[in-house]
Scaffold this motif. Sequence first.
Motif, PDB file in Angstrom:
ATOM      1  N   ASN A 222       0.925  -5.622   5.250  1.00 33.39           N
ATOM      2  CA  ASN A 222       1.176  -5.643   4.087  1.00 33.39           C
ATOM      3  C   ASN A 222       1.414  -6.273   2.509  1.00 33.39           C
ATOM      4  O   ASN A 222       1.782  -5.641   1.743  1.00 33.39           O
ATOM      5  N   PRO A 290      -2.937  -3.762  -0.277  1.00 30.45           N
ATOM      6  CA  PRO A 290      -2.073  -4.169   0.669  1.00 30.45           C
ATOM      7  C   PRO A 290      -2.447  -5.035   2.348  1.00 30.45           C
ATOM      8  O   PRO A 290      -2.502  -3.964   2.724  1.00 30.45           O
ATOM      9  N   GLU A 373       4.937  -2.154  -3.501  1.00 26.75           N
ATOM     10  CA  GLU A 373       3.381  -1.932  -4.223  1.00 26.75           C
ATOM     11  C   GLU A 373       3.147  -3.232  -4.885  1.00 26.75           C
ATOM     12  O   GLU A 373       3.691  -3.092  -5.289  1.00 26.75           O
TER      13      GLU A 373
END
Length: 399
Positions: A222, A290, A373
């Motif tokens: 990610n 990601p 994130e």
Amino acid sequence: MKTIVVGSGVGGGTVAKELAKSGVQVTLIEKGPLTEIKRAHKHYEILNVGTEISQTVCVGGTSLVTAGNAVRTCESMLKKLGIDLSREFNETDNELSVNTLPDSHFGEGTKRIMKAAGKLGFEVQKMPKFIDPDLCKPCGKCVFGCPENAKWTSVDFIEESKKYGANLIQNTPVTDIIVSNGIVKGVKSYDKIFEADNVILSTGAIETPRLLQKLGIDAGNNLFVDTFVTVGGMLKNIKYNKELSMNALIKLDGIVLAPHFSGILVEKLKQYNARKKDILGMMVKIKDEPSGKVTPDEVIKFNTANDVGLLSRGSSIAGSILTETGVDPKTLVSTYARGAHPGGTAAIGDIVDKNLKTSIEGLYVADASVFPEAPGAPPVLTIIALAKRLAKHIIDNNI
């Protein structure tokens, strides 16, 4: 209590200072050398992995080559995970004297962009900075290493930590984490051993997961990088290349726009005999998906269809604003995609818990790896706030 901090960038410098100030025995181990801040650009390492990713390997790390932008990122998202950084953000604002700069530090290029954006209906803000306006002499060299030391860097915190007894070891790459029966015992630099009760990894979103992978931890997935391009064109003798970079900010959904100079544009405009002082540009930075991965041997990062869409939309808006400033529209060009803020490879809720602890007792992470994130904006303040919170956790649980 002996604590080793691996890496001396934003997270490492912060947690080292906070722990040393509270009486913890801290050893800060840095792969790169101690260097003059104005020479930080000589320690850039560039990874070409589909998207170009830059990092700086020296004491202070990439903090030496930031634009000094002070934006609170991921605040609401972290609150949903049970991490309230309000106190730490306020502490950071006070310590770094975060503020917008006076009008004397806004050059003609930035003023034109702000006026043009406003005329086209965009809300424009002054960028908050951790730059001392009394020391700053706008020269366009923020991202090379400030020649006036007017900008906060992690070196400020490292020097403070040393006053409280912290030990800085430079030119020493950490190659392994020492673990016994699920408990961290220290680190190794090749054959040299450093013992500790706690180890905090702050080596960034590329190297941190690689150290964790050696322990069998499934880190490295990610990867995001806050992908950006710089769009620019010709406006003769505007001299934006000598202005303070990114001194204004336009926030859109998933996109941030800011005045920005890139030398790449000079080469792209050579058919117009472009000089650095003739180019006015804007950065288009996106909250990328990601889509990357870090393995022991390679880094993979590509732009998704959504990323390309955001870059395209942002570039179109930047082009419209620049045209409104007086830039010749036929000269508008863009750089290739680059990555500014790698993160996500040891995310909260996946590799670390909300106290940034791994599954190994005494092993923590304090860098952008832990972001769940992409922030889509400069992450320095958030990394500092998380590192401060981690230091409090360690102190409270080791008294």
